[in-house]
Design an enzyme around this catalytic site. Structure first.
Site, PDB file in Angstrom:
ATOM      1  N   ASP A  69       0.838  -1.194   0.000  1.00 50.03           N
ATOM      2  CA  ASP A  69       0.000   0.000   0.000  1.00 50.03           C
ATOM      3  C   ASP A  69       0.880   1.254   0.000  1.00 50.03           C
ATOM      4  O   ASP A  69       1.871   1.327   0.732  1.00 50.03           O
ATOM      5  CB  ASP A  69      -0.896  -0.025   1.245  1.00 50.03           C
ATOM      6  CG  ASP A  69      -1.815   1.164   1.337  1.00 50.03           C
ATOM      7  OD1 ASP A  69      -2.695   1.296   0.470  1.00 50.03           O
ATOM      8  OD2 ASP A  69      -1.665   1.956   2.282  1.00 50.03           O
TER       9      ASP A  69
ATOM     10  N   GLU B 218       1.394  -0.533  -4.997  1.00 49.13           N
ATOM     11  CA  GLU B 218       0.472   0.549  -5.324  1.00 49.13           C
ATOM     12  C   GLU B 218       1.367   1.756  -5.568  1.00 49.13           C
ATOM     13  O   GLU B 218       1.950   2.294  -4.627  1.00 49.13           O
ATOM     14  CB  GLU B 218      -0.495   0.816  -4.172  1.00 49.13           C
ATOM     15  CG  GLU B 218      -1.473   1.939  -4.494  1.00 49.13           C
ATOM     16  CD  GLU B 218      -2.365   2.296  -3.321  1.00 49.13           C
ATOM     17  OE1 GLU B 218      -3.562   2.558  -3.548  1.00 49.13           O
ATOM     18  OE2 GLU B 218      -1.871   2.315  -2.174  1.00 49.13           O
TER      19      GLU B 218
END
Length: 683
Positions: free
Chosen positions: A342, A378
């Protein structure tokens, strides 16, 4: 095979941090370069605390061997030393600290939240979870044999939430619904196998803390992006309430998915922790060594490129050690197959700006334990200068392709769709992943994810409806790139519903016939809606849970056919070569090659992809006709002696099997995708 626990330290490495069982004793070890005294606090079943002084070992390690302490022992730590927030020092012995390396926690952070804040002077032993000593041995059986090892070109990802996947599943036993064991239950696994997906990518399962403002409002952090324990599976997803039960249940889930041939990937949040900003709660890292764990500016204030109050200090040896040790633990001890990082650029900012050669990225990529693990980034965070790093991560990292998502959405909602952009994305985004060592499988293609509209909402809403989140509908993106097909929200108009169905199938077809690694949002195949909520991070309820009773079985069957079609045809998947070398031909509806003005903005939004791949002495040949116009278009098929069979139509899923000769024409309905395969190549 019975796993004996975590791997031994690497040659020359310091002994492992955390609580390590050693026969009839436990060795506790913690790192801090700030504290001048550390106490181990043992708690009995009645919550009574015994404090034991730890001994310094080396420059920044503290250790204590405790005979008679075994699995299930609950404990915490207290760090004595300087308390000077202006110098990023938060040592407060009144704060009971969680062990950063604990493999399980018992309990949850409780009110009053003000007591957890720095400088409160309140003893927090009764207000925070307790760390737990864990026996990591687990009978994996033949997991090393059955553990799937798929290539990237074979991979189809399915993003899921442990709770949401089975909380409403009627065939999962009630006690298992919404748990690790529920996710590994045959009822859910059989659905994944019927779809044909190959890997489950789980939203964060690291132990977390719900933000105070959510607790005050009676909500929780459903998505889980507020971690506090990077080695501990979240206790809230355990079916049993036994201390430490979540560890064994998590492993049992992994083993069950592996037996079914499914890989397990974790969405991991190494970019920030639940301790928030300078005024946030002191729970663990902040109390031990904030200068090492967190980035600070020249005024020694916490730097925030995550929107969550703090950012992990990627340049710190201690923080880098934590991240790598955590990844190694999940792979070696819990048999996890990979990770999605993330806000990954935050990990690659050793000096502030994003650096593709950041030491922590290189260290993870070179680690022998992580050599076979899937590493997905990401590629954006909230840094105002270089927060969007799509295409800039080095191999072996793959990246969520946000441009694929936006381009495909724009094409199908706009009659003047971007043909050049669409073709580039469908061909593997060579312009983004052009480095010699990168291939089209560097692109993780997606149309929807947990963050944003579901597929059904993407074709049903033009604006977000996040009122239930309690932020006056100000949270969540306004850049949805959606089209409601003429009516905002739910409707019983058959014409609108039919159009929405066609739009959804066209989006799915584009995703599954494109080169790159496709990722499906769990529940999209069931027609799941969140009522237009595009930021359901705090909706641990039926808004977010998969609706099995109301499932769109026809849509699920269509997705399964798409996945099977992709798996049967290497021409669709590609051969693993760099995108610019893959054999693709783009044609106009009249059969002529696309060139010049055909690609310009305003050109008719329709084209055909002619893909081939060698299979031994044979050739796999597929034609994908994309018609973004509001009217029927006839497409000329390539070849003279060739023969093609209609394999799939997004406009009418029942349309299949018709034969066509090369050089002939095929009618493609408005706003749809039609896939034809060479006769004899199978479907």
């Amino acid at each position: 095979m019975t796993d004996a626990g975590p791997p031994a330290p690497r040659d020359g490495a310091a002994p492992r941090l955390g609580a390590t069982l050693d026969g009839d004793r436990t060795v506790f070890r913690v790192a801090t370069s700030v504290a001048d005294k550390v106490e181990l606090c043992l708690f009995d079943e009645r919550g009574r605390e015994e404090r034991l002084a730890m001994s310094p070992v080396g420059a920044d390690r503290w250790q204590l061997d405790v005979p008679g302490v075994g699995a299930g022992q609950r404990y915490g730590l207290r760090a004595h030393g300087p308390y000077d927030p202006d110098r990023a020092q938060w040592c407060e012995p009144t704060k009971l600290l969680l062990d950063p390396y604990a493999h399980a926690f018992d309990g949850a952070a409780r009110e009053p939240r003000s007591a957890l804040a720095p400088g409160s002077g309140v003893d927090t032993a009764s207000l925070v979870p307790l760390s737990v000593v864990v026996d990591d041995r687990f009978d994996w059986g033949d997991d090393d044999v059955v553990r799937p090892r798929r290539s990237w070109d074979e991979t189809v990802l399915y993003e899921a939430h442990v709770r949401g996947a089975t909380a409403r599943h009627p065939r999962v036993p009630v006690a298992r619904r919404g748990t690790y064991l529920g996710l590994g239950d045959d009822a859910f696994v059989s659905h994944l196998l019927a779809l044909g997906v190959t890997a489950v990518e789980l939203l964060p399962v690291h132990e977390l803390v719900d933000e105070g403002f959510l607790v005050d409002a009676g909500r929780s952090n459903y998505w889980g992006y507020n971690p506090i324990g990077y080695f501990a599976p979240a206790a809230r997803y355990a079916a049993s309430d036994g201390v430490g039960a979540q560890v064994g249940e998590f492993k049992a889930m992994v083993a069950a998915l592996h037996r079914a041939g499914l890989e397990v990937l974790l969405d991991v949040v190494y970019n920030h922790t639940a301790e928030g900003d300078d005024l946030g709660p002191t729970l663990s890292f902040k109390g031990f060594d904030a200068p090492q764990y967190y980035r600070h500016d020249e005024r020694l204030r916490l730097v925030d490129t995550t929107g969550c109050g703090n950012s992990i200090n990627a340049a710190s040896p201690l923080a880098a050690e934590l991240v790598v040790d955590s990844l190694r633990y999940w792979v070696s001890t819990c048999h996890v197959d990979g990770f999605r990082f993330d806000l990954a650029p935050t990990l690659a900012r050793p000096r502030g700006p994003f650096d593709p050669a950041a030491p922590i990225l290189a260290r993870c990529a070179a680690d022998p334990v992580l050599a076979a693990a899937r590493l997905i980034c990401e590629p954006w965070d909230l840094d105002p200068d270089d927060g969007y790093a799509l295409g800039r991560f080095p191999p072996p990292y793959r990246e969520w392709n946000g441009r694929f998502r936006d381009t495909v959405r724009d094409f199908w909602r706009d009659a003047d769709g971007d043909l050049a952009g669409l073709a580039t994305c469908m061909a593997g985004s060579a312009d983004l992943f052009e480095a010699p060592a990168r291939t089209w499988t560097s692109s993780i293609n997606l149309v929807t994810s947990h963050d944003g509209f579901t597929l059904r909402d993407l074709v049903s809403y033009e604006v977000k409806h996040n009122e239930a989140n309690g932020h006056d509908n100000l949270d969540g993106t306004d850049d949805n790139r959606s089209w409601n097909c003429g009516v905002e929200g739910e409707t019983d108009d058959p014409g609108v519903l039919a159009l929405r169905g066609r739009q959804a199938r066209a989006l799915l077809a584009t995703l599954l016939v494109s080169r790159g690694v496709p990722m499906l949002l769990g529940g999209d195949e069931l027609g799941r809606t969140q009522g237009g909520n595009n930021n359901a991070y705090c909706q641990d309820n039926e808004t977010s849970w998969l609706d099995w009773q109301g499932a769109d079985e026809a849509l699920a069957a269509f997705v399964a056919r798409l996945v099977a079609l992709r798996g049967a045809h290497p021409a669709l998947r590609g051969d693993g070569a760099a995108p610019q070398r893959t054999p693709l031909a783009w044609r106009r509806p009249d059969g002529a090659p696309m060139a010049g003005p055909d690609w310009e903005a305003g050109a008719p939004p329709c084209l055909a992809l002619h893909a081939t791949a060698a299979i031994g002495d044979a050739t796999d040949e597929v034609v994908v006709c994309v018609n973004g116009r509001l009217e029927v278009v006839e497409f000329a098929l390539p070849g003279v002696d060739a023969a093609f069979v209609e394999a799939l139509s997004s406009f009418d899923p029942s349309r299949r099997g018709a034969h066509h000769r090369g050089g002939g024409r095929v009618v493609v309905p408005e706003r749809s995708v039609l896939v034809l395969v060479a006769a004899g190549a199978g479907d």
